[in-house]
Design a protein around this motif. Structure first.
Motif, short mmCIF file in Angstrom:
data_model
loop_
_atom_site.label_atom_id
_atom_site.label_comp_id
_atom_site.label_asym_id
_atom_site.label_seq_id
_atom_site.Cartn_x
_atom_site.Cartn_y
_atom_site.Cartn_z
N TRP A 148 41.39 46.42 41.90
CA TRP A 148 40.10 45.89 42.35
C TRP A 148 39.00 46.93 42.20
N ALA A 149 39.27 48.15 42.63
CA ALA A 149 38.26 49.21 42.58
C ALA A 149 37.88 49.55 41.14
N ALA A 150 38.83 49.41 40.23
CA ALA A 150 38.55 49.75 38.83
C ALA A 150 37.54 48.79 38.20
N THR A 151 37.36 47.61 38.78
CA THR A 151 36.42 46.63 38.23
C THR A 151 35.00 46.80 38.76
N LEU A 152 34.82 47.65 39.77
CA LEU A 152 33.53 47.77 40.43
C LEU A 152 32.61 48.73 39.69
N ASP A 153 31.33 48.58 39.95
CA ASP A 153 30.34 49.47 39.35
C ASP A 153 30.12 50.73 40.17
#
Length: 339
Positions: A231-236
């Protein structure tokens, strides 16, 4: 998912309907009088409250897992409901996370889900799988308590646009037992506390909030319902991970935190926030030492003793919110943006 696809429910206003259901433990005995009072408290403030069928407190859970999952799915997917809150936590909400109708929820408009303790088990995947913002704050039983200076009520967060600024209250409090006063609205003061940066120094970081109760979310790490690394890898932006211990002794908390670290929970983190706890120490390991043992090697700032979780008062945090945390001299504050 990118930060732009995080979904924040519409603000909750008086006149809106709030659903009450027990995804984990139900209500019985002296506790029933407290929950009746809390429902009336919300209604007196103009909210329409719907109490679900899954509320029985005679067993470990309020109903069989399929029934609890179906009711929670229905309430969260119902456009007539703007918010869902449980009476409190419990022990085994993990038994329903794979029974929720994720397809139906994915097609629905987001609904506020508010609570803490075992509800963390449900809120985490609601945020990481659906992108819905959820609120780690009071459960229904705590909702009537007056908010100390510096903090905000969860109704303030879900009812406004922000930004929302909260500061170290300096207080340590406790609940009134239901048999003592089922209508209590003022926390029982038991001491003082202050946010503290592990190792000293200052902190000024910004990131997306994610976290919850260590004992209930650690078993989700590495599963499709707690894959914070993905999830965190998809965030800006980076994440700001917040964690709090309920009752496990320090060795178990140490194991839980190591497991979360190995599952990549902190790979994209800018900082870790740790709630104060009354959970027991081990003769050879304190709760603080458990945090240091598991997370000290991460080279991340760690802020200790925040008012989150099982030692009230409660500082509500919104999973998915963009938060700036500043601890610098006498400044101890967190600002949340719901965007």
């Amino acid at each position: 998912m990118t930060s732009s696809t995080l979904r924040f429910p519409r603000p909750l206003r008086p006149g809106d309907r709030i659903g009450v259901t027990s995804p984990s433990a139900g209500v019985s005995g002296d506790a029933a009088a407290r929950i009746d009072f809390c429902v009336a408290w919300l209604r007196e403030r103009g909210y329409d409250v719907e109490v679900g069928e899954c509320m029985d407190g005679t067993g470990l859970t309020s109903a069989p897992a399929p029934q609890r999952a179906a009711e929670l799915t229905r309430m969260l997917a119902d456009p007539a409901l703007a918010c869902v809150v449980p009476p409190w936590g419990g022990e085994t909400a993990i038994d329903l996370v794979d029974l929720l109708d994720w397809d139906a929820l994915g097609e629905a408009e987001p609904t506020w889900l508010v609570g803490f303790s075992d509800l963390s088990t449900v809120m985490l995947p609601i945020t990481t799988r659906l992108g819905w913002a959820t609120v780690h704050g009071d459960n229904l039983a705590d909702t009537p308590y007056a908010v100390p200076d510096g903090l905000l009520h969860w109704l303030d967060l879900v009812g406004g646009d922000g930004p929302f600024v909260q500061r170290d209250s300096g207080l340590v409090t406790d609940w009134w037992r239901f048999e003592e006063d089922p209508r209590a609205t003022t926390w029982k003061s038991v001491g003082e506390g202050r946010w503290e940066v592990l190792g000293g120094g200052r902190v000024d970081v910004t990131g997306r909030l994610v976290g919850g109760c260590i004992e209930t979310i650690a078993p989700l790490a590495g599963t499709p319902y707690g894959d914070v690394r993905a999830w965190a890898a998809t965030l800006d932006e980076p994440t700001v991970v917040y964690l709090e211990a309920c009752e496990d002794h320090a060795v178990d908390i140490c194991r839980h935190l190591h497991g979360m670290r190995l599952a990549g929970w902190f790979e994209h983190a800018a900082a870790v926030l740790v709630g104060r706890t009354s959970a027991p120490d081990h003769p050879d390991l304190t709760q603080r030492e458990a945090v240091v043992d598991a997370l000290g090697r991460l080279d991340l700032p760690i802020v200790l003793d925040l008012e989150i979780g099982h030692v009230p008062p409660h500082l509500p945090l919104v999973n998915g919110a963009l938060a700036r945390v500043v601890v610098d001299g006498e400044t101890r504050e967190i600002t949340q943006h719901l965007r």
